[in-house]
Motif scaffolding. Structure first.
Motif, PDB file in Angstrom:
ATOM      1  N   PRO A 155       5.572 -11.489   5.937  1.00 55.47           N
ATOM      2  CA  PRO A 155       5.036 -12.718   6.543  1.00 55.47           C
ATOM      3  C   PRO A 155       4.474 -13.633   5.465  1.00 55.47           C
ATOM      4  CG  PRO A 155       4.273 -10.785   7.720  1.00 55.47           C
ATOM      5  CD  PRO A 155       4.918 -10.290   6.467  1.00 55.47           C
TER       6      PRO A 155
ATOM      7  N   LEU B 141      -4.236  -1.070   1.580  1.00 57.67           N
ATOM      8  CA  LEU B 141      -4.362  -1.994   2.704  1.00 57.67           C
ATOM      9  C   LEU B 141      -3.431  -3.190   2.658  1.00 57.67           C
ATOM     10  CD1 LEU B 141      -8.235  -2.099   3.080  1.00 57.67           C
ATOM     11  CD2 LEU B 141      -6.597  -0.765   4.373  1.00 57.67           C
ATOM     12  N   GLN B 142      -2.660  -3.377   1.593  1.00 57.93           N
ATOM     13  CA  GLN B 142      -1.798  -4.546   1.641  1.00 57.93           C
ATOM     14  C   GLN B 142      -0.624  -4.278   2.570  1.00 57.93           C
ATOM     15  OE1 GLN B 142       0.458  -5.476  -1.814  1.00 57.93           O
ATOM     16  NE2 GLN B 142       0.224  -3.433  -2.687  1.00 57.93           N
ATOM     17  N   THR B 143       0.169  -5.320   2.818  1.00 62.12           N
ATOM     18  CA  THR B 143       1.156  -5.220   3.887  1.00 62.12           C
ATOM     19  C   THR B 143       2.200  -4.158   3.592  1.00 62.12           C
ATOM     20  OG1 THR B 143       0.774  -7.554   4.274  1.00 62.12           O
ATOM     21  CG2 THR B 143       2.700  -6.582   5.294  1.00 62.12           C
ATOM     22  N   TYR B 144       2.776  -4.189   2.417  1.00 68.28           N
ATOM     23  CA  TYR B 144       3.753  -3.167   2.024  1.00 68.28           C
ATOM     24  C   TYR B 144       3.303  -2.582   0.693  1.00 68.28           C
ATOM     25  CZ  TYR B 144       6.708  -5.482   5.419  1.00 68.28           C
ATOM     26  OH  TYR B 144       7.202  -6.042   6.561  1.00 68.28           O
ATOM     27  N   VAL B 145       3.090  -1.287   0.674  1.00 67.40           N
ATOM     28  CA  VAL B 145       2.669  -0.609  -0.547  1.00 67.40           C
ATOM     29  C   VAL B 145       3.880   0.143  -1.082  1.00 67.40           C
ATOM     30  CG1 VAL B 145       1.070   1.040  -1.542  1.00 67.40           C
ATOM     31  CG2 VAL B 145       0.351  -0.374   0.378  1.00 67.40           C
TER      32      VAL B 145
END
Lengths: 145, 697
Positions: free
Chosen positions: A52, A109-113
């Motif tokens: 996003p 915690l980021q969108t895609y690790v």
């Protein structure tokens, strides 16, 4: 002759921590590599994964903030250690906590690790922990004058 | 409360006096004590009611002081209360009524005090016979300002969340409401012990509740499905599936969101129309004009609510007491039309009018106006509603109204009856079930008598009236799950011997249990005796002719069977859609004997004495499983039992243990850590540390 008010350590009694300075040196180069690689990783994720747009902008802006915190932390840590000053070293100790928080954010915690990101942030957390321990010991040594 | 001590003592005194005086034929109030929760209450004055004067007094609320019941002040009314006496057949109906109306409650108090009683008084009604006090009636008044209905039609609407982030129906294999679906691991109704049984056989994929399938870049997905490039182990995504890229994209219809969803607040001021989506049990029935379909009902406190909504599939049978002067017609409601969802149209009630006979059952006359030339007025004394329902809508409404003509200026009290029944659209004239398949609480216990042609019956108890004699008592059915004790008075002539008395008593008690079998379930078939019918175990009464030698000694009769005990064993027998079904395991009837002596006064002329006989029903529940046996540690070492000791070790660290359920556990831990932080700050900023820092710098 130095100006009045500044006092130097007596010759022959050096209290600076050499392992701490080695860690700061290595951490500086590692951080430079880390941020360049993170920019390329965000480019990769933005192109390949359905990232996003709002989340992507947020993560990149936070990455730049993280870069600023790290630069300030390493500068004050090095300056405090080499000049045997407690105040810069305390500022560096205080900035270690938000730095660890940012590393934890990018680890969990980021969108895609990605797995590469997980490995790199794990190394960053190791640097933060080691430097925090050595900084506290150096501060204790400085306080015993 | 300050009212309790004198009321309790007076209660015992009046109960004793009432029973003793009734035996001698004197005046007595039945019942002698009434707890009043509505604006009017009635009692029966039995005995020699000729020349009786009734008076009313308000008792003072001084705790600990017993007022002396006096009949000196003969006043029928106070400024708040009125007493009316209606003569009947050997009975006086005494009615005490609050004169100000219940608007007096809400006008003086605000809504924040609606939980406290508005009127709290103790009344004493005395009956005088020949200028001497004969009987007393104690009334404890507790009238509340706001009353809730006994049949609440709820307006709870399910809030549908944003389906982009919370898919509607996230557990497709959850097919049963209120019960656990086997092999459905996302079913919230499955306990952890039950899930362990089928954890390895769960439904997989979307049908098993996995509405977010793994995407290609996931680390776990890459190793199982297909070949991956060499750099995949380093650049694969290892974050959890809560951040899946497919989250919500199904509802956008695109891979990436095109625009942000705007937040809309829709405020609906009209009544929620359930008829458009179909009724479910408990929903209020709506009319075409988007209003509630209302029928007078009785609240929990006994008040009559005139405009109470009707709840779908909730039968009721209520009696409303209204004043004839305040009575108004409700024709507008009778002609209301109800929406029918399935047929797309409306349902018009079919109204049948009948003339009511025997107005004395409904209207008690207090005044007859002298003006006979006025036009008559029509009042509805009974209304019977039958709703035919089909799936989740109402297909037919039949209304039968019993009307009566009265004088336009007639005054008095009218008791209206409203009956509402919900029947399925395809139900005929079958016998009414008491549950399907298990019994429902409050439904009659179904019984069978194979020795008769018309063998449909039920077990009965007495409902005494008038003087409480057995000859005038009527029957009422035994309801499932309700323990009841009832009795009546059997007249004994002076010329009867003990054998005859025993036979009369047994005959009276046997009339209650004219059945041979009892249905195990609520839906047992009457025509099939093997469809769950249990034979009633009867322990017969002793021989009525036994011990004839003692029968003539001072009028003493030994071993009179005066009490009938009916014990019904019930048990849980499984669950249907999460609702426990109960069935009857056995019924036993047993007689108990007493020794009774004929009581007469100074003379033993031709006067009948009264023998009280009674019957009791007791429902005994048998547990479906044996309770867990206690270990030896639990039996011997009771110091760890929190229910037996004042020291409870698991509650020592109370807010942070799992026993505390006042707040969420995470909130308790957070508050504990916050408290620890404050203590640490206070410790490090206190005097010793400050002086240590100053010494070092």
């Amino acid at each position: 002759m130095l100006p009045r008010g500044l006092k130097m350590a007596p010759r022959g009694k050096r209290l600076s921590s050499t392992p701490l300075e080695i860690l700061f040196f290595l951490n500086g180069w590692y951080n430079a590599t880390y941020f360049l690689l993170e920019l390329f990783i965000f480019l990769y994720k933005g192109v390949l994964l359905p990232y996003p747009t709002a989340n992507l902008v947020l993560d990149v802006v936070m990455l730049l903030l993280y870069l600023g915190i790290e630069v300030i932390r390493l500068f004050f840590g090095t300056k405090g250690n080499l000049c045997q000053r407690k105040m810069p070293l305390s500022i560096s100790v205080a900035l270690t906590f938000p730095s660890a928080m940012m590393a934890s954010y990018y680890l969990l915690l980021q969108t895609y690790v990605l797995r590469l990101e997980a490995i790199m942030n794990g190394i960053l957390l190791f640097f933060c922990g080691s430097e925090l321990l050595l900084e506290v010991l150096t501060l204790a040594a400085f306080s015993r004058i | 409360m300050g009212f309790q001590p004198p009321a309790a003592l007076l209660l015992r005194l009046f109960l004793l006096q009432g029973i003793l005086r009734l035996l001698w034929g004197d005046l007595a109030f039945i019942p002698p004590f009434i707890r009043m929760s509505g604006p009017a209450v009635s009692a029966s004055l039995v005995g020699d009611t000729e020349g009786v004067t009734v008076s009313l007094a308000v008792l003072q609320d001084e705790a600990g002081i017993l007022p002396i019941p006096t009949c000196g002040v003969l006043n029928n009314e106070t400024e708040d209360w009125s007493v009316t006496v209606i003569p009947g057949a050997k009975v006086l109906e005494v009615t005490v009524r609050w004169k100000r109306g219940l608007d007096w409650c809400s006008s003086n108090e605000t809504d924040s005090f609606s939980e406290s009683p508005c009127i709290l008084q103790t009344l004493l009604v005395s009956a005088s016979h020949n200028s001497s006090c004969s009987a007393h009636l104690l009334i404890q008044v507790e009238i509340y300002a706001n009353s809730s209905l006994t049949h609440n039609a709820s307006e709870n609407v399910t809030v549908i969340p944003n389906q982009v982030y919370q898919p509607l129906g996230p557990c497709p294999c959850n097919l049963t409401a209120g019960a656990c679906d086997v092999r459905c691991c996302c079913d919230q109704e499955c306990s952890s012990n039950l899930t362990t049984l089928f954890r390895r056989s769960c439904f997989t994929g979307v049908f098993g509740g996995d509405v977010n399938p793994p995407f290609d870049q996931l680390c776990s997905a890459g190793t199982t499905t297909r070949g991956v490039p060499d750099w995949f182990p380093f650049l694969c995504v290892q974050s959890p599936l809560a951040n899946t890229p497919f989250l919500g994209y199904f509802y956008h219809g695109a891979v990436s969101p095109k625009q942000d969803s705007s937040f809309e607040v829709y405020v609906d001021t009209d009544a929620k129309d359930f008829a458009d989506f179909g009724y479910k049990q408990g929903d209020p029935i709506m009319t075409v004009k988007k209003a509630y379909f209302t029928i007078p009902q009785v609240s929990l406190a006994g008040q009559c609510m005139q405009n109470a909504p009707v709840a779908f599939l909730h039968n009721f049978d209520v009696k409303c007491v209204t004043n004839l002067e305040l009575y108004q017609e409700r024709d507008g409601i009778i002609n209301a039309k109800i929406k029918n969802v399935a047929l797309g149209g409306i349902v018009t009630p079919k109204v049948i009018y009948e003339e009511a006979t025997d107005l004395d059952k409904f209207i008690t006359n207090t005044e007859t106006p002298l003006n006979n030339g006025s036009t008559p007025r029509i009042v509805n004394v009974e209304e019977h509603y039958i709703f035919k329902w089909n799936n989740n809508t109402i297909s037919e409404i039949n209304v039968k109204i019993f009307r009566a003509e009265i004088n336009a200026h007639q005054k008095g009290i009218m008791t209206q009856r409203f009956v509402v029944k919900f029947l399925s659209y395809n139900s005929g004239n079958e016998e009414e079930l008491s549950g399907n398949p298990g019994y429902q609480l409050g439904k009659p216990v179904r019984a069978l008598n194979i020795n008769r042609m018309n063998n449909v019956t039920t077990l009965h108890l007495w409902q005494s009236a008038g003087r409480g004699l057995c000859t005038s008592a009527t029957f009422k059915p035994i309801l499932f799950g309700e323990n009841v004790l009832s009795g009546c008075l059997l007249e004994v002539g002076i010329n009867e011997n003990c054998t005859q008395l025993r036979e009369n008593a047994v005959e009276r008690l046997d009339s209650l249990i004219q059945a041979t079998h009892v249905a195990m379930r609520g839906n047992s078939d009457y025509a099939d005796l093997s469809d769950g019918w249990l034979e009633i175990i009867r322990v017969d009464a002793p021989d009525p002719g036994a011990d004839p030698l003692a029968s003539s000694v001072n009028g003493m009769c030994l071993d009179i069977p005066a009490h009938l005990s009916i014990r019904i064993l019930i048990s849980d027998a499984g669950a249907v859609e999460g609702i426990t079904q109960q069935e009857i395991l056995g019924v036993e009837t047993r007689f108990s004997s007493v020794n009774w002596q004929y009581q007469c006064g100074l003379t033993c002329e031709h006067k009948a004495d009264l023998l009280p006989i009674s019957a009791s029903v007791q429902f005994i529940k048998i547990p479906a499983q044996l309770p867990h046996p206690l270990t030896r540690f639990q039996i011997n070492y009771t110091e760890y039992d929190c229910n037996r000791n004042e020291v409870c070790w698991p509650q020592l660290l109370y807010p942070w243990t799992q026993y505390y359920q006042g707040e969420l556990h995470s909130q308790c831990v957070a508050k504990g850590l916050l408290l620890l932080l404050f203590l640490t700050l206070a410790l490090f900023l206190s005097n010793p540390w400050t002086r240590i820092c100053k010494a070092y710098s």
